[in-house]
Motif scaffolding. Structure first.
Motif, mmCIF file in Angstrom:
data_model
loop_
_atom_site.group_PDB
_atom_site.id
_atom_site.type_symbol
_atom_site.label_atom_id
_atom_site.label_comp_id
_atom_site.label_asym_id
_atom_site.label_seq_id
_atom_site.Cartn_x
_atom_site.Cartn_y
_atom_site.Cartn_z
ATOM 1 N N GLY A 1 9.620 2.238 -2.024
ATOM 2 C CA GLY A 1 8.491 2.033 -2.993
ATOM 3 C C GLY A 1 8.893 0.966 -4.048
ATOM 4 N N GLU A 2 10.307 1.283 -4.577
ATOM 5 C CA GLU A 2 10.670 0.538 -5.637
ATOM 6 C C GLU A 2 10.545 -0.962 -5.344
ATOM 7 N N VAL A 3 10.986 -1.323 -4.018
ATOM 8 C CA VAL A 3 11.139 -2.607 -3.703
ATOM 9 C C VAL A 3 9.758 -3.345 -3.659
ATOM 10 N N SER B 1 -1.972 -1.347 -3.999
ATOM 11 C CA SER B 1 -2.757 -0.262 -4.202
ATOM 12 C C SER B 1 -2.127 1.218 -3.855
ATOM 13 N N PHE B 2 -2.345 2.145 -5.072
ATOM 14 C CA PHE B 2 -1.334 3.127 -5.155
ATOM 15 C C PHE B 2 -2.335 4.515 -5.138
ATOM 16 N N THR B 3 -1.886 5.454 -4.450
ATOM 17 C CA THR B 3 -2.727 6.749 -4.778
ATOM 18 C C THR B 3 -1.272 7.751 -5.085
ATOM 19 N N GLY B 4 -1.141 8.482 -6.028
ATOM 20 C CA GLY B 4 -0.493 9.600 -6.111
ATOM 21 C C GLY B 4 -0.573 10.198 -7.274
ATOM 22 N N SER B 5 0.830 10.643 -7.836
ATOM 23 C CA SER B 5 1.092 11.313 -9.199
ATOM 24 C C SER B 5 0.685 10.331 -10.301
ATOM 25 N N VAL B 6 0.527 10.842 -11.416
ATOM 26 C CA VAL B 6 0.448 10.136 -12.829
ATOM 27 C C VAL B 6 1.831 9.736 -13.113
ATOM 28 N N SER B 7 2.885 10.220 -12.868
ATOM 29 C CA SER B 7 3.956 9.672 -13.382
ATOM 30 C C SER B 7 4.556 8.553 -12.389
ATOM 31 N N THR B 8 4.342 8.553 -11.216
ATOM 32 C CA THR B 8 4.604 7.566 -10.514
ATOM 33 C C THR B 8 3.870 6.359 -10.609
ATOM 34 N N GLY B 9 2.668 6.512 -10.740
ATOM 35 C CA GLY B 9 1.486 5.473 -11.284
ATOM 36 C C GLY B 9 1.925 4.707 -12.310
ATOM 37 N N LYS B 10 2.406 5.449 -13.559
ATOM 38 C CA LYS B 10 2.779 4.921 -14.862
ATOM 39 C C LYS B 10 4.035 4.054 -14.567
ATOM 40 N N ARG B 11 4.813 4.735 -13.649
ATOM 41 C CA ARG B 11 6.217 3.806 -13.490
ATOM 42 C C ARG B 11 5.982 2.429 -12.772
ATOM 43 N N LEU B 12 4.961 2.652 -11.822
ATOM 44 C CA LEU B 12 4.575 1.494 -11.016
ATOM 45 C C LEU B 12 3.971 0.383 -11.913
ATOM 46 N N PHE C 1 2.709 -1.492 4.420
ATOM 47 C CA PHE C 1 2.378 0.004 3.921
ATOM 48 C C PHE C 1 3.224 1.028 4.099
ATOM 49 N N LYS C 2 3.577 1.634 2.900
ATOM 50 C CA LYS C 2 4.621 2.853 2.700
ATOM 51 C C LYS C 2 3.937 3.907 2.675
ATOM 52 N N PRO C 3 3.778 4.901 3.896
ATOM 53 C CA PRO C 3 3.300 6.059 3.377
ATOM 54 C C PRO C 3 4.117 7.237 2.631
ATOM 55 N N ILE D 1 0.774 -1.056 -0.038
ATOM 56 C CA ILE D 1 0.034 -0.020 -0.146
ATOM 57 C C ILE D 1 0.880 1.315 -0.066
ATOM 58 N N ILE D 2 0.730 2.050 -0.960
ATOM 59 C CA ILE D 2 1.465 3.198 -1.199
ATOM 60 C C ILE D 2 0.830 4.423 -1.359
ATOM 61 N N THR D 3 1.025 5.456 -0.568
ATOM 62 C CA THR D 3 -0.173 6.434 -0.213
ATOM 63 C C THR D 3 0.337 7.874 -0.511
ATOM 64 N N PRO D 4 -0.443 8.739 -0.845
ATOM 65 C CA PRO D 4 0.183 10.303 -0.903
ATOM 66 C C PRO D 4 0.068 10.991 0.438
HETATM 67 P P1 ADP Z 1 2.569 12.927 -4.655
HETATM 68 O O1 ADP Z 1 2.817 14.226 -5.425
HETATM 69 O O2 ADP Z 1 1.099 12.668 -4.153
HETATM 70 O O3 ADP Z 1 3.619 12.929 -3.559
HETATM 71 P P2 ADP Z 1 3.940 10.766 -5.834
HETATM 72 O O4 ADP Z 1 3.610 9.898 -7.042
HETATM 73 O O5 ADP Z 1 5.237 11.327 -5.758
HETATM 74 O O6 ADP Z 1 2.822 11.945 -5.635
HETATM 75 O O7 ADP Z 1 4.084 10.171 -4.207
HETATM 76 C C1 ADP Z 1 3.056 9.019 -3.974
HETATM 77 C C2 ADP Z 1 3.568 8.001 -3.418
HETATM 78 O O8 ADP Z 1 4.337 7.292 -4.031
HETATM 79 C C3 ADP Z 1 4.341 8.278 -1.862
HETATM 80 O O9 ADP Z 1 4.355 7.486 -0.737
HETATM 81 C C4 ADP Z 1 5.999 8.234 -2.640
HETATM 82 O O10 ADP Z 1 6.955 8.054 -1.721
HETATM 83 C C5 ADP Z 1 5.749 7.002 -3.526
HETATM 84 N N1 ADP Z 1 6.601 6.918 -4.649
HETATM 85 C C6 ADP Z 1 7.411 7.778 -5.060
HETATM 86 N N2 ADP Z 1 8.129 7.306 -6.085
HETATM 87 C C7 ADP Z 1 8.109 5.783 -6.128
HETATM 88 C C8 ADP Z 1 8.670 4.960 -6.985
HETATM 89 N N3 ADP Z 1 9.574 5.151 -7.819
HETATM 90 N N4 ADP Z 1 8.110 3.736 -6.714
HETATM 91 C C9 ADP Z 1 7.147 3.551 -5.699
HETATM 92 N N5 ADP Z 1 6.505 4.510 -4.839
HETATM 93 C C10 ADP Z 1 6.873 5.801 -5.314
#
Ligand code: ADP
Length: 480
Positions: A210-212, A223-234, A172-174, A145-148
């Protein structure tokens, strides 16, 4: 120092003492706490602990799961003022918003305590006489679980609670910026009676922890909430291991205001939707699409309402709009204000740095008028208290402007026409549609999510959350 929780133990940061200082955005001289940072090895330890603990948790039965989640929910509700204060101190939303968010997290845990008891299957006749078919749900396994940072308590709650309710274990990775609320939540969960390893907290950088999660074959779902760029990377990383993904990303949510709207309601929806929580919500309204006959009046009334908003220290009882969450986000917001001016929109109100008694990231809520749909301020998610108003010739034009976005999370309309509201509900390409209510601010017991570039995977929250956190087994049985 507040430590990570791995395999039922509180452990220090990598190499002993790698820490993050948690700064209050309302007053940068106030350090909220000091938090251990996990490294990649600790993230892998957490995954192993979760893998080992999951079968017994799933086999332990629904009563134990319901009881644990109910206990977490009760404690969150009982401590909502205290934890809401912590949340506001570290994230910057107002105390009222912080308390409401903790209460919401409490209700979510209680809701999923009940849902743990309501997992249904199907029994069907086989097409082969004498054979019966059962379709049952099983836990997915280990969930990352990766959260913003913008909802430091509610977003973790709406992912962790269903994960645990349906028999999964959790790593859980906040977000880096808000470890305090995450740690407080983890501490409550650690005392809820779950076996060691079922729930693990690993605070740390996305690029490390997060990378692990993204690259490990020990993870069954993220389950992830965050930016589009990180989402696409995931997406590109985790699908290599066939990890199931649920991504909630951005929004550029329109609020359409028609000539027949009740303007009091329209202005209230606009102010609430665009500027409360400092505009830092993925469901925030950032495009006001206004029919030309009321454009001037709406803009004038909105500006008048914005001028009365009190921006200040999140914990001050009079404050309506707290600071921006950190220096980097403030910089982004200010750059977009400059972009809007350079693109030729009119800055009708706000967009200025404000001085307060304490040193913090205070920005007056901004409105651009005379914006056009092609401008960057009308297309890109800003994630701050900056919105723009665009003129629409008529309802059809408003519809096409509203749908002209790579995102599709939430969309609102203010109108007194049932016919137009119905048309909007049917034809908006978004996961959530709001009629005469703000685009932001949703219930906790119904699905949340978007279409197009906003979301990927099945819906979060409510009864539909089960789709992500379980997998289906079909069993054929012949009595022999
Ligand atoms: P925000 O702008 O909401 O911080 P991010 O996408 O940068 O959006 O971050 C959302 C979550 O994703 C955070 O917990 C962040 O640490 C995590 N995150 C950032 N980079 C990576 C990555 N390369 N792999 C997995 N999780 C990541």
């Amino acid at each position: 120092m507040n430590r990570n929780f791995i395999g039922g133990e509180w452990v220090g940061g990598a190499g002993g003492d790698v820490v993050r200082r948690n700064e209050n955005p309302s007053d940068v001289s106030d350090i909220v706490g000091v938090y251990a940072q996990a490294d990649a090895a600790q993230a892998r330890m957490a995954l192993r602990a979760a893998r080992e603990a999951q079968p017994a948790w799933a086999a332990g039965g629904i009563q134990a799961r319901a009881a644990a989640l109910d206990a977490v929910g009760s404690e969150l509700l009982a401590r909502q003022r205290e934890l809401g204060t912590l949340l506001s101190r570290e994230e910057g939303k107002t105390l009222a918003e912080g308390i409401a968010e903790v209460a919401r997290a409490g209700h979510i845990f209680k809701y999923f305590a009940g849902e743990a008891l309501r997992v249904r299957g199907d029994r069907l006749e086989s097409v082969r006489p004498g054979v019966e078919v059962d379709v049952v749900r099983e836990p997915l396994g280990v969930v990352g679980i990766i959260t913003p940072w913008n909802f430091p308590m509610a977003i973790p709650a709406w992912k962790i609670a269903p994960a645990l309710a349906y028999g999964n274990s959790v790593v859980f990775k906040p977000a880096d910026l808000v470890p305090g609320s995450a740690w407080a939540l983890a501490e409550i969960i650690s005392r809820s009676g779950m076996p060691a390893g079922v729930f693990n907290l690993v605070m740390g950088r996305g690029s490390v922890v997060g990378e692990v999660l993204a690259t490990s074959d020990e993870v069954n779902g993220i389950s992830f909430t965050g930016s589009v760029s990180t989402g696409k990377r995931l997406l590109s990383q985790a699908t290599q291991q066939l990890t199931r993904l649920q991504l909630e990303m951005g929004g550029k949510n329109p609020l359409v205001i028609l000539e027949d709207a009740n303007l009091d309601i329209a202005v209230e929806c606009a102010v609430q939707g665009a500027y409360f929580s400092t505009g830092q919500r993925c469901t925030a309204s950032s495009r006001f699409i206004v029919e030309k006959g009321i454009y001037s009046e709406f803009a004038a009334r909105l500006v008048a309402a914005m001028k009365t908003l009190r921006v200040g220290h999140a914990l001050h009882p009079d404050t309506q709009i707290g600071p921006v969450a950190d220096a980097a986000q403030l910089q982004t917001d200010l750059e977009y204000v400059e972009t809007g001016k350079a693109e030729g929109a009119t800055l009708a109100c706000g967009g200025e740095l404000l001085r307060r008694e304490t040193e913090g990231f205070f920005l007056s809520p901004a409105l651009f008028t005379d914006a056009s749909a092609q401008m960057r301020i009308a297309r890109e998610e800003i994630f701050g208290p900056v919105a723009c108003a665009i003129v629409a010739d008529d309802f059809d034009h408003a519809m096409s402007l509203a749908n002209d976005s790579p995102y599709g999370l939430s969309a609102g309309i203010c109108t007194s026409s049932l016919q137009k509201a119905s048309y909007f509900r049917r034809h908006m390409k978004s996961g959530m549609v709001m009629v005469n209510v703000p685009t932001a601010g949703v219930d906790y017991h119904v699905p949340f999510g978007g279409t197009k570039g906003s979301s990927y995977g099945s819906r979060e929250q409510g009864a539909h959350a089960i789709e992500f956190y379980t997998t289906i087994k079909t069993a054929y049985t012949r009595a022999a």
